[in-house]
Design an enzyme around this catalytic site. Structure first.
Site, PDB file in Angstrom:
ATOM      1  N   ALA A 125      -2.232   3.917   3.332  1.00  0.00           N
ATOM      2  CA  ALA A 125      -2.079   2.803   4.280  1.00  0.00           C
ATOM      3  C   ALA A 125      -0.922   2.675   5.166  1.00  0.00           C
ATOM      4  O   ALA A 125      -0.581   1.660   5.935  1.00  0.00           O
ATOM      5  CB  ALA A 125      -2.354   1.514   3.485  1.00  0.00           C
ATOM      6  N   ASN A 191       0.940   2.592  -4.244  1.00  0.00           N
ATOM      7  CA  ASN A 191       0.885   3.829  -3.719  1.00  0.00           C
ATOM      8  C   ASN A 191       1.631   4.315  -2.653  1.00  0.00           C
ATOM      9  O   ASN A 191       2.184   5.295  -2.511  1.00  0.00           O
ATOM     10  CB  ASN A 191      -0.449   4.258  -3.678  1.00  0.00           C
ATOM     11  CG  ASN A 191      -1.210   4.277  -5.045  1.00  0.00           C
ATOM     12  OD1 ASN A 191      -1.317   5.146  -5.552  1.00  0.00           O
ATOM     13  ND2 ASN A 191      -2.198   3.062  -5.017  1.00  0.00           N
ATOM     14  N   HIS A 221       3.287  -3.608   5.753  1.00  0.00           N
ATOM     15  CA  HIS A 221       4.182  -2.469   4.963  1.00  0.00           C
ATOM     16  C   HIS A 221       5.015  -2.086   5.909  1.00  0.00           C
ATOM     17  O   HIS A 221       4.874  -2.154   7.264  1.00  0.00           O
ATOM     18  CB  HIS A 221       3.355  -1.121   4.970  1.00  0.00           C
ATOM     19  CG  HIS A 221       2.124  -1.348   4.084  1.00  0.00           C
ATOM     20  ND1 HIS A 221       2.158  -1.439   2.776  1.00  0.00           N
ATOM     21  CD2 HIS A 221       0.766  -1.515   4.323  1.00  0.00           C
ATOM     22  CE1 HIS A 221       1.013  -1.597   2.053  1.00  0.00           C
ATOM     23  NE2 HIS A 221       0.102  -1.593   2.946  1.00  0.00           N
TER      24      HIS A 221
HETATM   25  N1  LIG Z   1      -2.578   5.684  -0.799  1.00  0.00           N
HETATM   26  C1  LIG Z   1      -2.871   4.526  -0.375  1.00  0.00           C
HETATM   27  O1  LIG Z   1      -2.621   4.029   0.689  1.00  0.00           O
HETATM   28  C2  LIG Z   1      -3.757   3.752  -1.251  1.00  0.00           C
HETATM   29  C3  LIG Z   1      -4.179   4.262  -2.542  1.00  0.00           C
HETATM   30  N2  LIG Z   1      -5.010   3.525  -3.313  1.00  0.00           N
HETATM   31  C4  LIG Z   1      -5.460   4.125  -4.509  1.00  0.00           C
HETATM   32  O2  LIG Z   1      -7.014   4.101  -4.435  1.00  0.00           O
HETATM   33  C5  LIG Z   1      -7.637   3.940  -5.744  1.00  0.00           C
HETATM   34  C6  LIG Z   1      -8.979   3.277  -5.454  1.00  0.00           C
HETATM   35  O3  LIG Z   1      -8.900   1.983  -4.341  1.00  0.00           O
HETATM   36  P1  LIG Z   1     -10.164   1.101  -4.206  1.00  0.00           P
HETATM   37  O4  LIG Z   1     -11.221   2.060  -4.112  1.00  0.00           O
HETATM   38  O5  LIG Z   1      -9.674   0.055  -3.278  1.00  0.00           O
HETATM   39  O6  LIG Z   1     -10.308   0.625  -5.890  1.00  0.00           O
HETATM   40  P2  LIG Z   1     -11.730   0.153  -6.584  1.00  0.00           P
HETATM   41  O7  LIG Z   1     -11.321  -0.965  -7.851  1.00  0.00           O
HETATM   42  O8  LIG Z   1     -12.516  -0.718  -5.426  1.00  0.00           O
HETATM   43  O9  LIG Z   1     -12.298   1.272  -6.795  1.00  0.00           O
HETATM   44  C7  LIG Z   1     -12.112   2.160  -7.994  1.00  0.00           C
HETATM   45  C8  LIG Z   1     -13.297   3.174  -8.091  1.00  0.00           C
HETATM   46  O10 LIG Z   1     -12.739   4.188  -8.882  1.00  0.00           O
HETATM   47  C9  LIG Z   1     -13.539   4.291 -10.378  1.00  0.00           C
HETATM   48  N3  LIG Z   1     -12.509   4.817 -11.197  1.00  0.00           N
HETATM   49  C10 LIG Z   1     -11.561   4.225 -11.819  1.00  0.00           C
HETATM   50  N4  LIG Z   1     -11.195   5.072 -12.814  1.00  0.00           N
HETATM   51  C11 LIG Z   1     -11.599   6.200 -12.702  1.00  0.00           C
HETATM   52  C12 LIG Z   1     -11.502   7.469 -13.508  1.00  0.00           C
HETATM   53  N5  LIG Z   1     -10.612   7.792 -14.097  1.00  0.00           N
HETATM   54  N6  LIG Z   1     -12.396   8.364 -12.709  1.00  0.00           N
HETATM   55  C13 LIG Z   1     -13.326   8.229 -11.798  1.00  0.00           C
HETATM   56  N7  LIG Z   1     -13.564   7.237 -11.273  1.00  0.00           N
HETATM   57  C14 LIG Z   1     -12.871   6.121 -11.728  1.00  0.00           C
HETATM   58  C15 LIG Z   1     -14.034   2.876 -10.319  1.00  0.00           C
HETATM   59  O11 LIG Z   1     -14.949   2.594 -11.394  1.00  0.00           O
HETATM   60  P3  LIG Z   1     -14.808   1.553 -12.376  1.00  0.00           P
HETATM   61  O12 LIG Z   1     -15.082   0.408 -11.690  1.00  0.00           O
HETATM   62  O13 LIG Z   1     -15.703   1.752 -13.458  1.00  0.00           O
HETATM   63  O14 LIG Z   1     -13.270   1.301 -12.918  1.00  0.00           O
HETATM   64  C16 LIG Z   1     -14.376   2.508  -8.787  1.00  0.00           C
HETATM   65  O15 LIG Z   1     -15.917   3.024  -8.748  1.00  0.00           O
HETATM   66  C17 LIG Z   1      -6.329   2.625  -5.846  1.00  0.00           C
HETATM   67  O16 LIG Z   1      -6.525   2.456  -7.688  1.00  0.00           O
HETATM   68  C18 LIG Z   1      -5.534   3.436  -5.784  1.00  0.00           C
HETATM   69  O17 LIG Z   1      -4.729   4.204  -6.837  1.00  0.00           O
HETATM   70  C19 LIG Z   1      -5.379   2.196  -2.764  1.00  0.00           C
HETATM   71  C20 LIG Z   1      -5.004   1.883  -1.443  1.00  0.00           C
HETATM   72  C21 LIG Z   1      -3.967   2.375  -0.769  1.00  0.00           C
HETATM   73  O1  LIG Z   2      -3.713  -0.354   0.996  1.00  0.00           O
HETATM   74  C1  LIG Z   2      -2.523  -1.009   0.900  1.00  0.00           C
HETATM   75  O2  LIG Z   2      -2.322  -1.792   1.584  1.00  0.00           O
HETATM   76  C2  LIG Z   2      -1.351  -0.522  -0.005  1.00  0.00           C
HETATM   77  C3  LIG Z   2      -1.690  -0.253  -1.405  1.00  0.00           C
HETATM   78  O3  LIG Z   2      -2.761  -0.780  -1.864  1.00  0.00           O
HETATM   79  C4  LIG Z   2      -1.133   0.755  -2.106  1.00  0.00           C
HETATM   80  O4  LIG Z   2       0.075   1.095  -1.502  1.00  0.00           O
HETATM   81  O5  LIG Z   2      -1.391   0.972  -3.196  1.00  0.00           O
END
Ligand SMILES: NC(=O)C1=CN([C@@H]2O[C@H](COP(=O)(O)OP(=O)(O)OC[C@H]3O[C@@H](n4cnc5c(N)ncnc54)[C@H](OP(=O)(O)O)[C@@H]3O)[C@@H](O)[C@H]2O)C=CC1
Ligand SMILES: O=C([O-])CC(=O)C(=O)O
Length: 268
Positions: A125, A191, A221
């Site tokens: 992001a 993150n 951000h």
């Molecule tokens: N780098 C960046 O800028 C950002 C990074 N992120 C990361 O991306 C992740 C996912 O975001 P988002 O898609 O919005 O979240 P969601 O909660 O919408 O989706 C997460 C998905 O991952 C699955 N999941 C959770 N834990 C595990 C695991 N150990 N193994 C396999 N699958 C798993 C969940 O299943 P279930 O529903 O069964 O738990 C669900 O399908 C966030 O948790 C964060 O860590 C997010 C935003 C920004």
């Molecule tokens: O998606 C975003 O805006 C940022 C976020 O959630 C993260 O940093 O984990």
């Protein structure tokens, strides 16, 4: 040429949007979607629409995968990314905050070396990660990150302790501290704080402020960096995903770009 076989870890807001965007990419086959047991049925329904050829399972298949994209959460790094790297599979990671756990960056490096593979942390992001990482070479003095999101994006986090998020009328600082602490306390929201710190001054020397602001509808951000290169101030006003207000749509595009970099003969 054989299609690049992708395993997607996570089938939530990011995973589903990534599948939609990659659906028509020539040279790519989504071969597997990995989710926890209780989510298998839901992920199978998504796969039927967006990736009919994909196996939906609780683990990355041990053979037949060329590239892994993690879009699941911190726990998925240890569970799925480390084993894939050891088997020699390249991995793209969105849950960069997981690297705030002591020893995990070293474990990722070791697993990648063992398998002769590479792990790529996406910018997600945030922008200007290239500029920050380049500026570090000349020497950085200060890097400050501020994350500002609408109150509902902080639901289910420590920001709820001692306050009613829905009742906020003013911007409220919910956290001030290091990027390491932010990533550990807010694993689904900070993150970006971890990414900025890993590119710049490190998890313990990057100052982070997180704000619940009823006056914004975007995920805002800001990065302020200063060093031998000069200084920059960056502001991103990201649209959140309808399926998850914590997550910016740009994270999806960043993940798709990272996958496509493995397909294209030339990429920017
Ligand atoms: N780098 C960046 O800028 C950002 C990074 N992120 C990361 O991306 C992740 C996912 O975001 P988002 O898609 O919005 O979240 P969601 O909660 O919408 O989706 C997460 C998905 O991952 C699955 N999941 C959770 N834990 C595990 C695991 N150990 N193994 C396999 N699958 C798993 C969940 O299943 P279930 O529903 O069964 O738990 C669900 O399908 C966030 O948790 C964060 O860590 C997010 C935003 C920004
Ligand atoms: O998606 C975003 O805006 C940022 C976020 O959630 C993260 O940093 O984990």
């Amino acid at each position: 040429m054989a299609a690049l076989k992708l395993a997607l870890i996570g089938c939530g807001a990011i995973g589903t949007a990534v599948l939609e965007l990659l659906r028509a990419d020539a040279g790519l086959q989504v071969a597997a979607i990995v989710v926890p047991g209780p989510s298998l049925a839901g992920a199978r329904a998504v796969a039927a629409q967006l990736a009919p050829g994909a196996v939906v399972a609780e683990a990355v298949p041990e053979a037949g995968i060329d590239l892994v994209l993690e879009a699941a959460g911190h726990a998925a790094i240890e569970a799925h990314v480390l084993p894939a790297l050891r088997r020699g599979v390249r991995c793209i990671v969105a849950s960069v905050g997981a690297l705030s756990a002591p020893g995990l960056p070293e474990a990722l490096e070791q697993a990648a070396r063992e398998g002769g593979a590479q792990v790529q942390l996406i910018a997600g992001a945030i922008g200007a990660i290239d500029a920050l990482a380049a500026a570090r070479i000349g020497g950085l003095e200060q890097v400050r990150y501020t994350g500002r999101k609408p109150p509902r994006a902080w639901q289910g986090t420590p920001a709820e302790e001692g306050r009613e998020l829905a009742a906020l009328t003013e911007p409220t600082v919910i956290f001030e501290g290091s990027a390491r602490q932010a990533a550990q306390l807010y694993p689904k929201n900070a993150n970006v704080a971890a990414t900025v710190s890993l590119a710049g001054l490190g998890l313990d020397r990057t100052t982070v402020r997180l704000i619940a602001d009823p006056g914004v509808s975007e995920n805002v951000h800001q990065v302020e960096a200063e060093g031998a290169f000069g200084r920059f101030e960056l502001t991103m006003r990201n649209q959140p995903l309808a399926a998850n207000p914590k997550t910016s749509a740009l994270t999806v595009y960043s993940a798709v770009r990272a996958v496509r970099q493995h397909l294209l003969p030339l990429s920017v």
